[in-house]
Design a protein around this motif. Structure first.
Motif, PDB file in Angstrom:
ATOM      1  N   GLU A 295      45.505  38.366  44.359  1.00 16.87           N
ATOM      2  CA  GLU A 295      44.175  39.056  44.047  1.00 16.87           C
ATOM      3  C   GLU A 295      44.209  39.551  42.575  1.00 16.87           C
ATOM      4  OE1 GLU A 295      41.729  38.788  46.434  1.00 16.87           O
ATOM      5  OE2 GLU A 295      42.926  37.964  47.993  1.00 16.87           O
ATOM      6  N   ALA A 296      45.123  39.239  41.956  1.00 15.26           N
ATOM      7  CA  ALA A 296      45.105  39.849  40.412  1.00 15.26           C
ATOM      8  C   ALA A 296      43.775  39.412  39.779  1.00 15.26           C
ATOM      9  CB  ALA A 296      46.267  39.573  39.879  1.00 15.26           C
ATOM     10  N   VAL A 297      43.431  38.216  40.086  1.00 16.56           N
ATOM     11  CA  VAL A 297      42.329  37.694  39.122  1.00 16.56           C
ATOM     12  C   VAL A 297      40.916  37.901  39.438  1.00 16.56           C
ATOM     13  CG1 VAL A 297      41.702  35.604  40.824  1.00 16.56           C
ATOM     14  CG2 VAL A 297      41.805  35.415  38.365  1.00 16.56           C
ATOM     15  N   VAL A 337      41.764  44.529  45.578  1.00 15.74           N
ATOM     16  CA  VAL A 337      40.637  44.223  46.207  1.00 15.74           C
ATOM     17  C   VAL A 337      39.442  45.439  46.490  1.00 15.74           C
ATOM     18  CG1 VAL A 337      39.556  43.172  48.368  1.00 15.74           C
ATOM     19  CG2 VAL A 337      41.739  42.405  47.637  1.00 15.74           C
ATOM     20  N   TYR A 338      40.174  46.476  46.887  1.00 15.34           N
ATOM     21  CA  TYR A 338      39.253  47.932  46.940  1.00 15.34           C
ATOM     22  C   TYR A 338      38.683  48.258  45.228  1.00 15.34           C
ATOM     23  CZ  TYR A 338      37.540  52.323  47.388  1.00 15.34           C
ATOM     24  OH  TYR A 338      36.935  53.507  47.210  1.00 15.34           O
ATOM     25  N   GLU A 339      39.679  48.140  44.611  1.00 14.95           N
ATOM     26  CA  GLU A 339      39.220  48.664  43.062  1.00 14.95           C
ATOM     27  C   GLU A 339      38.064  47.543  42.609  1.00 14.95           C
ATOM     28  OE1 GLU A 339      42.374  49.447  40.222  1.00 14.95           O
ATOM     29  OE2 GLU A 339      43.809  49.914  41.760  1.00 14.95           O
ATOM     30  N   THR A 340      38.268  46.317  42.808  1.00 17.58           N
ATOM     31  CA  THR A 340      37.175  45.469  42.368  1.00 17.58           C
ATOM     32  C   THR A 340      35.799  45.800  43.205  1.00 17.58           C
ATOM     33  OG1 THR A 340      39.030  43.922  41.954  1.00 17.58           O
ATOM     34  CG2 THR A 340      36.679  42.936  42.004  1.00 17.58           C
ATOM     35  N   PHE A 341      35.890  45.675  44.411  1.00 17.47           N
ATOM     36  CA  PHE A 341      34.683  46.206  45.074  1.00 17.47           C
ATOM     37  C   PHE A 341      34.174  47.336  44.505  1.00 17.47           C
ATOM     38  CE2 PHE A 341      35.752  43.651  48.890  1.00 17.47           C
ATOM     39  CZ  PHE A 341      34.438  42.848  48.928  1.00 17.47           C
ATOM     40  N   SER A 636      35.664  54.024  36.492  1.00 21.17           N
ATOM     41  CA  SER A 636      36.299  54.604  37.621  1.00 21.17           C
ATOM     42  C   SER A 636      37.633  54.963  37.569  1.00 21.17           C
ATOM     43  CB  SER A 636      36.059  53.520  38.928  1.00 21.17           C
ATOM     44  OG  SER A 636      36.833  52.589  38.856  1.00 21.17           O
ATOM     45  N   LEU A 637      38.019  55.691  38.587  1.00 20.96           N
ATOM     46  CA  LEU A 637      39.489  56.066  38.133  1.00 20.96           C
ATOM     47  C   LEU A 637      40.403  54.913  38.756  1.00 20.96           C
ATOM     48  CD1 LEU A 637      40.703  58.998  37.104  1.00 20.96           C
ATOM     49  CD2 LEU A 637      41.111  59.536  39.431  1.00 20.96           C
ATOM     50  N   SER A 638      40.439  53.975  37.888  1.00 22.38           N
ATOM     51  CA  SER A 638      41.242  52.955  38.172  1.00 22.38           C
ATOM     52  C   SER A 638      41.884  52.276  36.956  1.00 22.38           C
ATOM     53  CB  SER A 638      40.353  51.789  39.018  1.00 22.38           C
ATOM     54  OG  SER A 638      40.713  50.491  38.658  1.00 22.38           O
ATOM     55  N   GLU A 639      43.046  51.834  36.882  1.00 21.50           N
ATOM     56  CA  GLU A 639      43.544  51.362  35.692  1.00 21.50           C
ATOM     57  C   GLU A 639      43.537  49.761  36.035  1.00 21.50           C
ATOM     58  OE1 GLU A 639      44.396  55.371  35.600  1.00 21.50           O
ATOM     59  OE2 GLU A 639      45.363  53.877  36.966  1.00 21.50           O
ATOM     60  N   TYR A 640      44.445  49.316  37.074  1.00 14.77           N
ATOM     61  CA  TYR A 640      44.439  47.858  37.521  1.00 14.77           C
ATOM     62  C   TYR A 640      43.046  47.065  37.249  1.00 14.77           C
ATOM     63  CZ  TYR A 640      46.700  44.123  40.270  1.00 14.77           C
ATOM     64  OH  TYR A 640      47.152  42.884  40.623  1.00 14.77           O
ATOM     65  N   GLY A 641      42.284  47.648  38.143  1.00 17.20           N
ATOM     66  CA  GLY A 641      40.736  47.062  38.083  1.00 17.20           C
ATOM     67  C   GLY A 641      40.086  46.943  36.943  1.00 17.20           C
ATOM     68  N   VAL A 642      40.215  48.070  36.348  1.00 20.40           N
ATOM     69  CA  VAL A 642      39.324  48.110  34.868  1.00 20.40           C
ATOM     70  C   VAL A 642      39.870  47.365  33.866  1.00 20.40           C
ATOM     71  CG1 VAL A 642      38.234  49.873  33.242  1.00 20.40           C
ATOM     72  CG2 VAL A 642      38.304  50.144  35.653  1.00 20.40           C
ATOM     73  N   GLN A 677      51.259  39.569  33.713  1.00 21.48           N
ATOM     74  CA  GLN A 677      50.974  38.480  34.206  1.00 21.48           C
ATOM     75  C   GLN A 677      49.643  37.575  33.327  1.00 21.48           C
ATOM     76  OE1 GLN A 677      52.782  37.053  36.211  1.00 21.48           O
ATOM     77  NE2 GLN A 677      53.834  39.042  36.737  1.00 21.48           N
ATOM     78  N   PHE A 678      48.933  38.632  32.643  1.00 20.89           N
ATOM     79  CA  PHE A 678      47.809  38.097  32.016  1.00 20.89           C
ATOM     80  C   PHE A 678      47.717  38.190  30.277  1.00 20.89           C
ATOM     81  CE2 PHE A 678      46.236  38.461  36.181  1.00 20.89           C
ATOM     82  CZ  PHE A 678      45.369  37.330  36.292  1.00 20.89           C
TER      83      PHE A 678
END
Length: 923
Positions: A295-297, A337-341, A636-642, A677-678
């Motif tokens: 789900e990383a993409v 998935v949640y971070e993206t939502f 938002s308080l997210s690193e992976y998603g943002v 990975q990216f």
């Protein structure tokens, strides 16, 4: 089922006394784990003698079968199915729970306005009401939407599924659907039976599902679709949805192909513009490359979608949209998935609705759903954003097609996320070489007996007279011939063409061969007038009647004083860099946690009126009338998603500066997947350049192990420059180095990611300032800061050269001054660590031939820069002199949590750095 209960409840008002009496005899209403339906009612007063069969172990057995039936009606024998299904519906009436009895089944009731089951009729017999509700909600489609807190949206969904006869298809639509159920996977299996390809067998309905979504969206005006998916079914999607040339796919199976891609075939992406036959409009399709991190993409796709919407002026998401494909186990199990939502409805991150398609093959590699998630369905995560969830049996292509039409209409109407859950199976193991019978023997015995969905659907249409057997066989032969012809052509391919696998091409930025148009680097300096003008904007409030905080007034006054003195601290220098780019028409986007003010209250790019709620001002957008827009947004308080989102945003155009700032440098470790990975390897794997900039606050300042180190050693370990090879010198040495490396830079004829370890205490350090003279036309970035004091004037008398980087440079300068050792010790600060400035370091080492060479850092020995710098320093001097280390000893944690210990460690390393006999007698 919830809808059925709700509708039945509203058919006839209950008398209060009767209701109370009935409820006193029944068990409370319960929610079942999977189906969320009424617990069948059982009277507690019934004696055991009255039901002699159901006692002891037999009653337990029946109860077991009952709960198994609730989970999945196919889990039990048909006898039990019949035993349970009729009493369930009859229990709604026979117990009096709703004031209805079996005798009321033929009674006519007036329908409530909340239901659409009547069509043009306003009254129906109860028996017909139940039948129509069963038809709407108890067949091959299940709908979750009652949790949505918007009445109009719920009403819209009811109308789409309750209206009688709404799911009807023309004969032409059915034939088109049959032709889309292509036999691509069967062809691959026939040609490469021993190759991993992660086929789609068991969920072939995915292809017509995606085509239906794209067709409907194109009809609604969508011009660009950006897709993200994991490896399962990717080759099929590339071939039959994106329409990649089949020979380009088939030649990937040839291991002898020259210049093969840097990744396996089922990770690669594609970009293609084609005519949509249904809408008769052109549409651009982009399938993003993705690693094995399933789900990383997701956030990367959302970021690119947002960027394309931004650049095309699509403020409502009517032209550009995203589709995300998921697996059931990953959708439920991976936090990204949640971070993206969570980003889906935030002003600076929304893409105005994403269509999520879950390939629910009811297994994750070898793990059963009961071990893979705690929620009833894999899609329950979508409830947090009020996204409707449409479950559909993937063995019913017509139901799939209808649901996908509704999903596309929902997105076009409400511009909100929607989930399509394709309940299917996986015919093979995790891959074609895997044996699933080891762990799911009973499941795969059933799967082996299962007819393929294409065969089922073909038999259905033949039985209905929609097509003939001959027509079907001709379609099969026709598609097989297309594949065979492409297979023959693929044998002629001798080399892989990079352009065939790019998911984000920049056609005007590179040559036709994908190379930079030039290898020269322009000066980044700007005129004195521009510096003064941008500085005045940074020190002012360019909006009338705007009241700012008193403390901010002092900060702006300090900026004005610096402009008058022709110097910049970090915050003002950042203003100059961003402002000059904006003035030249380059879009700048800065996001991350608290970036508007800055974690350390230094930036203040968004001013807040102290008297008017939500009234703000962004001075950077007032530099000039024709400037590019500046976007600065707290995330938002997210690193992976943002970070993934910003990476995707930077992917859309090379003509923008996109930056992500961590609140503290070490917080990037929760986004490590995106970095590994990216960002680090994206170009090597997918030939995809990206200019994302990471700002990571770093420095040992006694704040404890969690807020000190941005872990530079991790980034340096991933750099691809060879520590044992001195690069060949050329006129444009620095630019060629940057071109060949995997990290860095902006304002070059190519794009590389840039990692900046930004200051904390240095933000307000009196010596951490730069003169305007360093920013005028003709100036360039300084890869190293040379010693320009007494040591440089008499290099033959210098006893030691201390190489360093970061905050410790200012500690060394101060300590050297206090010890009156300016002539004996030279201090050189390396500003660009990677690619390593071999050429400049060699000049400095050769200048101070009589001096010891020392690397000094404030980080621990096993961290920081030492392991990266030491072998490169040794290569630079051809190993003619030792490189001594000065710094903290190795440790597990990045820093101590005790302020006194921190200061003791700092003084110890400074003492060693200026002790000219520290390394005497050592080899």
């Amino acid at each position: 089922m919830h809808c059925l209960r709700t509708t039945v409840t509203r058919l006839q008002p209950l008398r209060t006394a009767q209701t109370a009496k009935n409820l006193s005899q029944t068990r409370p209403l319960m929610l079942e784990r999977d189906l969320r339906m009424c617990q069948p009612v059982r009277c507690l007063s019934t004696s055991v003698a009255a039901e002699p069969f159901l006692n002891g172990t037999s009653s337990n057995y029946v109860e077991e079968m009952y709960y198994a039936w609730l989970e999945n009606p196919r889990n039990v024998h048909k006898v039990f199915y019949c035993l349970f299904v009729l009493p369930f519906f009859m229990s709604l009436f026979s117990t009096g729970l709703y004031g209805l009895a079996e005798s009321d089944l033929d009674k006519v009731f007036r329908l409530p306005t909340t239901t659409f089951i009547g069509g043009n009729e306003t009254t129906l017999p109860l028996r017909e009401i139940i039948r129509r509700l069963e038809t709407a909600y108890c067949q091959h489609i299940g709908v979750e939407f009652m949790f949505i807190n918007d009445v109009e949206q719920c009403k819209w969904i009811r109308q789409k599924f309750e209206t009688p006869g709404i799911m009807q298809f023309t004969l032409e639509e059915k034939r088109t659907l049959l032709s889309r159920m292509i036999r691509f996977e069967e062809f691959l299996q026939r040609k490469w039976s021993s190759e991993k390809r992660f086929g789609l067998e068991g969920c072939e309905s995915l292809i017509p599902a995606l085509k239906t979504v794209i067709d409907k969206s194109s009809q609604s005006g969508v011009e660009s679709v950006i897709m993200g998916m994991s490896h399962r079914g990717r080759l099929n999607v590339l071939a039959n949805v994106i329409r990649k040339d089949l020979e380009q796919i088939f030649c990937q199976f040839d291991s002898k192909l020259e210049a093969g891609s840097g990744d396996v075939k089922y990770h690669l992406g594609m970009y293609h513009r084609r005519m949509n036959r249904v809408s008769d409009r052109y549409i651009t399709m982009s399938l993003m490359a993705n690693p094995s991190h399933l789900e990383a993409v997701d956030p990367v796709v959302q970021g690119k979608t947002k960027a394309e919407q931004f650049y095309s002026g699509d403020t409502e998401g009517k032209k550009v949209m995203s589709i995300l494909l998921h697996g059931d186990a990953a959708f439920a199990g991976q936090g990204i998935v949640y971070e993206t939502f969570h980003l889906s409805d935030l002003p600076s991150y929304t893409t105005h609705g994403t269509i999520h398609v879950v390939v629910n093959n009811q297994i994750g590699f070898t793990t059963d759903p009961r071990m893979a998630r705690s929620s009833p369905y894999p899609t329950d995560i979508a409830r947090v954003v009020n996204a409707p969830i449409f479950h559909v049996n993937a063995d019913d292509p017509e139901a799939v097609m209808y649901v996908c039409n509704v999903a596309a209409e929902w997105r076009n109407t409400f511009h909100k996320d929607v989930v399509v859950d394709l309940v299917c199976y996986r015919r093979n193991g995790h891959n074609e070489m895997d044996e699933p019978m080891f762990t799911q023997p009973l499941m795969y015995k059933q799967i082996k007996k299962q007819k393929g969905v294409l065969q089922k659907f073909a038999e259905k249409l033949i039985a209905e007279g929609v097509v003939t057997t001959q027509y079907y066989q001709e379609e099969v032969v026709r598609y097989d011939k297309i594949c065979e012809d492409a297979y023959s052509r693929s044998k002629d391919e001798k080399i892989l063409h990079i352009k065939h696998w790019l998911d984000s091409p920049w056609p005007d930025f590179f040559t036709l061969e994908g190379q930079p148009k030039t290898m020269s680097c322009p000066s980044t300096g700007i005129s004195e007038d521009d510096l003064s003008h941008i500085g005045s904007i940074a020190a002012s409030v360019p909006v009338e009647d705007f009241t700012i905080h008193g403390g901010l007034s002092r900060i702006l006054k300090g900026r004005a004083n610096m402009v008058g003195q022709r110097v910049c601290d970090w915050a003002l220098g950042e203003y100059m860099a961003f402002g000059s780019l904006l003035k030249d028409g380059v879009h700048v986007r800065l996001s991350g946690q608290d970036v508007e003010r800055g974690t350390f209250s230094h930036r203040h790019h968004v001013l807040h009126d102290q008297n008017v709620d939500k009234r703000t001002c962004i001075p950077m957008n007032h530099i000039s009338p024709d400037q590019a827009p500046y976007t600065v947004c707290n995330s938002s308080l997210s690193e992976y998603g943002v970070l993934g989102f910003e990476l995707g945003f930077a992917m859309a155009s090379p003509n923008a500066l996109v930056l992500w700032e961590a609140q503290f440098g070490d917080f990037h470790n929760t986004a490590q997947c995106i970095i590994d990975q990216f960002i680090s390897s994206g170009q090597a794997k997918w030939v995809r350049q990206n200019g994302i900039v990471l700002l990571l606050p770093h420095g040992m300042e006694g704040m404890g192990p969690e807020h000190s180190s941005a872990r530079p050693e991790r980034f340096l370990q991933m750099c691809n420059d060879d520590p044992d090879v001195f690069p060949k010198h050329s006129e444009d040495f620095a630019v060629h180095q940057l071109h060949d490396c995997n990290w860095i830079v902006i304002l070059l004829p190519f794009r590389k990611p840039l990692i900046v370890f930004t200051p904390k205490s240095l933000l307000r350090h009196p010596e951490a300032k730069s003169s305007f003279d360093d920013m005028l036309p003709g100036t360039h970035f300084k890869r190293i800061i040379l010693d320009d004091g007494p040591a440089a004037k008499n290099p033959e008398k210098v006893k030691r050269v201390v190489f360093c980087s970061g905050k410790v440079y200012y500690e060394l300068i101060r300590e050297r001054r206090n010890r009156n050792m300016d002539a004996a010790v030279a201090v050189v600060c390396i500003e660009q660590l990677s690619p390593f400035p071999f050429d400049l370091i060699k000049l400095e080492a050769d200048r101070y031939l009589n001096a010891d060479l020392v690397w000094c850092q404030e980080e621990h020995k096993n961290q920081g820069y030492y392991d990266y710098v030491k072998p490169r320093l040794r290569t630079t001097i051809n190993r003619t002199r030792p490189i001594w280390y000065v710094g903290r000893d190795s440790a597990a944690a990045p820093a101590t949590g005790n302020k006194h210990t921190h200061l003791v460690e700092l003084q110890r390393l400074l003492d060693t750095a200026f002790d000219l006999n520290a390394f005497s007698g050592k080899c």
